[in-house]
Write a protein that holds these residues in place. Sequence first.
Motif, mmCIF file in Angstrom:
data_model
loop_
_atom_site.group_PDB
_atom_site.id
_atom_site.type_symbol
_atom_site.label_atom_id
_atom_site.label_comp_id
_atom_site.label_asym_id
_atom_site.label_seq_id
_atom_site.Cartn_x
_atom_site.Cartn_y
_atom_site.Cartn_z
ATOM 1 N N UNK A 85 -4.688 19.459 -1.265
ATOM 2 C CA UNK A 85 -4.804 19.912 -2.659
ATOM 3 C C UNK A 85 -4.586 21.410 -2.763
ATOM 4 N N UNK A 86 -5.138 22.161 -1.810
ATOM 5 C CA UNK A 86 -5.043 23.618 -1.864
ATOM 6 C C UNK A 86 -3.621 24.115 -1.621
ATOM 7 N N UNK A 87 -2.922 23.510 -0.649
ATOM 8 C CA UNK A 87 -1.646 24.065 -0.212
ATOM 9 C C UNK A 87 -0.421 23.278 -0.673
ATOM 10 N N UNK A 88 -0.601 22.018 -1.064
ATOM 11 C CA UNK A 88 0.558 21.218 -1.470
ATOM 12 C C UNK A 88 0.413 20.632 -2.865
ATOM 13 N N UNK A 89 -0.793 20.575 -3.392
ATOM 14 C CA UNK A 89 -1.012 19.975 -4.698
ATOM 15 C C UNK A 89 -1.642 18.602 -4.582
ATOM 16 N N UNK A 90 -2.337 18.175 -5.643
ATOM 17 C CA UNK A 90 -3.094 16.926 -5.559
ATOM 18 C C UNK A 90 -2.215 15.698 -5.339
ATOM 19 N N UNK A 91 -0.948 15.750 -5.749
ATOM 20 C CA UNK A 91 -0.085 14.577 -5.590
ATOM 21 C C UNK A 91 0.116 14.216 -4.115
ATOM 22 N N UNK A 92 -0.013 15.196 -3.250
ATOM 23 C CA UNK A 92 0.218 14.936 -1.833
ATOM 24 C C UNK A 92 -0.927 14.192 -1.160
ATOM 25 N N UNK A 93 -2.068 14.061 -1.808
ATOM 26 C CA UNK A 93 -3.115 13.221 -1.216
ATOM 27 C C UNK A 93 -2.674 11.763 -1.214
ATOM 28 N N UNK A 94 -1.702 11.416 -2.050
ATOM 29 C CA UNK A 94 -1.129 10.071 -2.070
ATOM 30 C C UNK A 94 0.199 10.010 -1.313
ATOM 31 N N UNK B 139 0.832 -1.205 0.000
ATOM 32 C CA UNK B 139 0.000 0.000 0.000
ATOM 33 C C UNK B 139 0.869 1.260 0.000
ATOM 34 N N UNK B 140 1.901 1.268 0.818
ATOM 35 C CA UNK B 140 2.766 2.442 0.920
ATOM 36 C C UNK B 140 3.522 2.680 -0.382
ATOM 37 N N UNK B 141 4.061 1.613 -0.984
ATOM 38 C CA UNK B 141 4.795 1.748 -2.242
ATOM 39 C C UNK B 141 3.876 2.229 -3.369
ATOM 40 N N UNK B 142 2.654 1.685 -3.428
ATOM 41 C CA UNK B 142 1.707 2.107 -4.466
ATOM 42 C C UNK B 142 1.286 3.556 -4.274
ATOM 43 N N UNK B 143 1.188 4.004 -3.029
ATOM 44 C CA UNK B 143 0.852 5.407 -2.764
ATOM 45 C C UNK B 143 1.904 6.336 -3.349
ATOM 46 N N UNK B 144 3.172 5.955 -3.212
ATOM 47 C CA UNK B 144 4.248 6.753 -3.795
ATOM 48 C C UNK B 144 4.137 6.779 -5.314
ATOM 49 N N UNK B 145 3.819 5.618 -5.914
ATOM 50 C CA UNK B 145 3.660 5.551 -7.370
ATOM 51 C C UNK B 145 2.509 6.443 -7.839
ATOM 52 N N UNK B 146 1.422 6.476 -7.076
ATOM 53 C CA UNK B 146 0.302 7.363 -7.420
ATOM 54 C C UNK B 146 0.742 8.822 -7.411
ATOM 55 N N UNK B 147 1.478 9.210 -6.392
ATOM 56 C CA UNK B 147 1.905 10.590 -6.267
ATOM 57 C C UNK B 147 2.868 11.027 -7.359
ATOM 58 N N UNK B 148 3.588 10.069 -7.944
ATOM 59 C CA UNK B 148 4.567 10.383 -8.979
ATOM 60 C C UNK B 148 4.042 10.147 -10.389
#
Length: 489
Positions: free
Chosen positions: A173-182, A99-108
């Motif tokens: 999303x507002x302060x860091x960008x949508x990638x940070x939700x992952x 789960x943690x590794x896939x979260x990083x892949x989503x963010x990138x």
Amino acid sequence: MSSAPPAVSTEPAPSTRRGGWTAMILLIACAAQFMVVLDVSIVNVALPDMKASLGLSPAGQQWIVSAYTLGFAGLLLLGGRAADLVGARRTFLVGLGLFTAASLACGLAADGATLITARAVQGIGGAILAPATLTLIMTTFTEPRARTRAMGAWSSVNAVGGATGAVIGGLLTQYAGWRWVFIVNVPIGIAILAAALLYVSGAHRGHGGLRRLDLPGALSVTVGLTALVYGIISTESSPWASPKVWGALTLGILLLAAFAVIESKVAAPLVPLAVLRRRTLAIANLVMIALGSAMFAMWFLLSLYVQQVLGFSALKTGMWFLPGCLAVIIGTRTSTHLLRRTGPRPLLVTGMAISTFGFLWLSRIAPGGVFTTDVAAPFVFCALGLGMSMLPVTAAATAGIDRREAGLVSGLVNTSRQVGGALGLAILAAIAAHTARGHLSPGVQALTADYGHAFLCAAVFTACAALGSLLLPGRPATAVPGPTPGGAE
């Protein structure tokens, strides 16, 4: 109390001998479950930003949510059996790492296809991890009152995780960008992994091995559910009579039928058919499917409505969900306190009736309506009723189950919620799309009409759940909600 880990044994030590150790296991299990549930809803507020950044279509936006829920739903049963057969500790660590590794892949992710694929892998990791969290709790807390409190905390985490996803998603999303939700999952996942290695001992070992896992059953049910959802989503752009639609639906039905045949033939099925003959378990899971259908669609549709129709920013949308989050917490805590006195049936009927009222109210939204009375107030009713219902339906499903079947039953409960969420979201989104296409006036009026019809359908789901709850046992819950050693059905 000694600071050293407890000795490894095949049976969990009594709670009175472990003290703070059991509290740490509860914290670890709830933190992991919160992260898994959070990722169902945290992306909703960020979908418009993802669409603009990656060029997603409306169907692509929906697949960001559906890919996760389908991977989650299709393999939860396998994850539950893995927790039983190879041990909750090993299953927990594997699921958390994936789960943690896939979260990083989503963010990138650099494009929509990569993001959707990574979301599916993230859902698979969640499917392995989530049943292990409940199995850890069931095998750690053997005293009835302690188990009730522990399951109440776990159920609260489920409710609050879904409710706060929009709030946290809006802030990120507002302060860091949508990638940070992952990406936010990465440091949290690493911290939980380190704590689990320290505190979750070999006492949580299984009673079988990987060779007994039903991989053909897992594959058939996962692909079957995916085909069904794909067919339903395809109706947004293709007629029902098109080969793409009826071909996908037919494939899904055939694969689910094959799953039933496989389960009747294999030596160690994902779902022993005898388990489904237990009346209370079967009814509770049907109720959970209806509950999940309304719950998942509510967060998704309202997140898009307040941004696309009302023009709210991601942050304002997230903050707007706070009253609903509080309503979920209030509902969950209320059911936790009343469950042992009332049993699950009255709480479920009441909770689903409250949600039905809220969805009926939401279905009357109009372009020129007042936000506080036409959207915010009914949303609070929806959230309150859903919060009241989470623990009772879980308690009804798991009451009296033998400890060796803890992973199986927890997998069934979670699968029912996720299957309901995936199918319900696909159905309601398709209804909304068809309504918008058939509306004579374009723009905001059409969007409002399609959301209103979708909320009306959600009210039908919760009303069916209320009626189904009447079939559950009416006696008070004298047994704890969960398996007890040697417990009868």
